[in-house]
Design a protein around this motif. Structure first.
Motif, PDB file in Angstrom:
ATOM      1  N   THR A  60       0.849  -1.187   0.000  1.00  0.00           N
ATOM      2  CA  THR A  60       0.000   0.000   0.000  1.00  0.00           C
ATOM      3  C   THR A  60       0.885   1.237   0.000  1.00  0.00           C
ATOM      4  O   THR A  60       1.783   1.369   0.834  1.00  0.00           O
ATOM      5  N   ALA A  61       0.625   2.139  -0.938  1.00  0.00           N
ATOM      6  CA  ALA A  61       1.394   3.379  -1.022  1.00  0.00           C
ATOM      7  C   ALA A  61       1.113   4.265   0.192  1.00  0.00           C
ATOM      8  O   ALA A  61       0.023   4.211   0.774  1.00  0.00           O
ATOM      9  N   THR A  65      -5.614   6.184  -0.422  1.00  0.00           N
ATOM     10  CA  THR A  65      -6.929   6.612   0.056  1.00  0.00           C
ATOM     11  C   THR A  65      -7.947   5.520  -0.234  1.00  0.00           C
ATOM     12  O   THR A  65      -7.923   4.891  -1.294  1.00  0.00           O
ATOM     13  N   PHE A  66      -8.822   5.301   0.725  1.00  0.00           N
ATOM     14  CA  PHE A  66      -9.882   4.304   0.623  1.00  0.00           C
ATOM     15  C   PHE A  66     -11.191   5.010   0.930  1.00  0.00           C
ATOM     16  O   PHE A  66     -11.352   5.600   1.994  1.00  0.00           O
ATOM     17  N   ILE A  67     -12.114   4.976  -0.025  1.00  0.00           N
ATOM     18  CA  ILE A  67     -13.449   5.517   0.215  1.00  0.00           C
ATOM     19  C   ILE A  67     -14.364   4.323   0.387  1.00  0.00           C
ATOM     20  O   ILE A  67     -14.593   3.553  -0.548  1.00  0.00           O
ATOM     21  N   ASN A  68     -14.857   4.142   1.616  1.00  0.00           N
ATOM     22  CA  ASN A  68     -15.665   2.963   1.905  1.00  0.00           C
ATOM     23  C   ASN A  68     -17.130   3.180   1.517  1.00  0.00           C
ATOM     24  O   ASN A  68     -17.505   4.239   1.015  1.00  0.00           O
ATOM     25  N   VAL A  69     -17.942   2.167   1.784  1.00  0.00           N
ATOM     26  CA  VAL A  69     -19.351   2.208   1.352  1.00  0.00           C
ATOM     27  C   VAL A  69     -20.156   3.304   2.055  1.00  0.00           C
ATOM     28  O   VAL A  69     -21.217   3.688   1.566  1.00  0.00           O
ATOM     29  N   GLN A  78      -4.603   5.112   8.932  1.00  0.00           N
ATOM     30  CA  GLN A  78      -5.849   4.771   9.625  1.00  0.00           C
ATOM     31  C   GLN A  78      -6.232   3.324   9.386  1.00  0.00           C
ATOM     32  O   GLN A  78      -6.638   2.622  10.317  1.00  0.00           O
ATOM     33  N   LEU A  79      -6.101   2.867   8.139  1.00  0.00           N
ATOM     34  CA  LEU A  79      -6.457   1.495   7.797  1.00  0.00           C
ATOM     35  C   LEU A  79      -5.621   0.501   8.596  1.00  0.00           C
ATOM     36  O   LEU A  79      -6.157  -0.437   9.203  1.00  0.00           O
ATOM     37  N   LEU A  80      -4.308   0.707   8.629  1.00  0.00           N
ATOM     38  CA  LEU A  80      -3.429  -0.200   9.369  1.00  0.00           C
ATOM     39  C   LEU A  80      -3.729  -0.170  10.860  1.00  0.00           C
ATOM     40  O   LEU A  80      -3.784  -1.215  11.516  1.00  0.00           O
ATOM     41  N   ALA A  81      -3.952   1.017  11.397  1.00  0.00           N
ATOM     42  CA  ALA A  81      -4.281   1.138  12.827  1.00  0.00           C
ATOM     43  C   ALA A  81      -5.594   0.433  13.147  1.00  0.00           C
ATOM     44  O   ALA A  81      -5.707  -0.230  14.184  1.00  0.00           O
ATOM     45  N   ILE A  88     -11.399  -3.153  12.456  1.00  0.00           N
ATOM     46  CA  ILE A  88     -11.794  -3.843  11.228  1.00  0.00           C
ATOM     47  C   ILE A  88     -11.392  -5.306  11.390  1.00  0.00           C
ATOM     48  O   ILE A  88     -10.225  -5.607  11.666  1.00  0.00           O
ATOM     49  N   LYS A  89     -12.344  -6.200  11.232  1.00  0.00           N
ATOM     50  CA  LYS A  89     -12.079  -7.639  11.353  1.00  0.00           C
ATOM     51  C   LYS A  89     -12.928  -8.381  10.333  1.00  0.00           C
ATOM     52  O   LYS A  89     -14.156  -8.308  10.364  1.00  0.00           O
ATOM     53  N   LEU A  90     -12.256  -9.056   9.407  1.00  0.00           N
ATOM     54  CA  LEU A  90     -12.958  -9.829   8.386  1.00  0.00           C
ATOM     55  C   LEU A  90     -12.826 -11.323   8.668  1.00  0.00           C
ATOM     56  O   LEU A  90     -11.740 -11.799   8.990  1.00  0.00           O
TER      57      LEU A  90
END
Length: 154
Positions: A60-61, A65-69, A78-81, A88-90
């Motif tokens: 990941t650069a 940026t991630f725009i979620n639903v 933020q994503l990694l944290a 976040i748990k899948l």
């Protein structure tokens, strides 16, 4: 006369093959780069299920940026944290209908994700269409953007 007929048939066959190549026959096998990117996307989906933040960090650069639903803009940090903290748990994240288009050192992937999981205290299970952009930097592909859209149940 027979020779002219044979030449005419060969010319029509050659033009049919050329036309098929120009129209982008979807049944043709993908090139090596497209296959590499599709494999990277599948590996990324499974890394997210495992909570493998080292894989996500590496692929990941920094300006991701991630725009979620829900329309939230999420950065790489933020994503990694959020994965590390369990926000976040899948439990599963299965991909299909993957297509890769390469434009030099930039690639656009589209596909469908069927996932089961939670994010920020809410169930995020369902099917989603997504577009991810990769850029090749220092000889490796890194994700720079992701946009997800929930597929409404019929």
């Amino acid at each position: 006369m027979k020779r002219m007929l044979v030449l005419a048939v060969l010319a029509m066959a050659a033009s049919s093959v050329a036309l098929g190549q120009m129209t982008g026959d979807k049944s043709a096998p993908k090139g090596n780069v497209e296959q590499e990117l599709i494999k990277l996307e599948q590996d990324r989906a499974q890394a997210a299920v495992r909570g493998d933040t080292a894989f996500l960090e590496q692929n990941t650069a920094d300006d991701y940026t991630f725009i979620n639903v829900r329309g939230m803009l999420i950065t790489k940090a933020q994503l990694l944290a959020d994965f590390k903290s369990g926000q976040i748990k899948l439990q599963s994240n299965d991909l299909d209908d993957l297509h890769a288009r390469v434009y030099g050192d930039t690639a656009v992937l589209t596909g469908r994700s069927t996932q089961k999981g939670q994010a920020y205290g809410q169930d995020t299970s369902g099917q989603f269409r997504f577009t991810r952009v990769y850029v090749k930097q220092n000889g490796r592909w890194q994700s720079v953007a992701l946009q997800q859209t929930h597929i409404a149940e019929q």
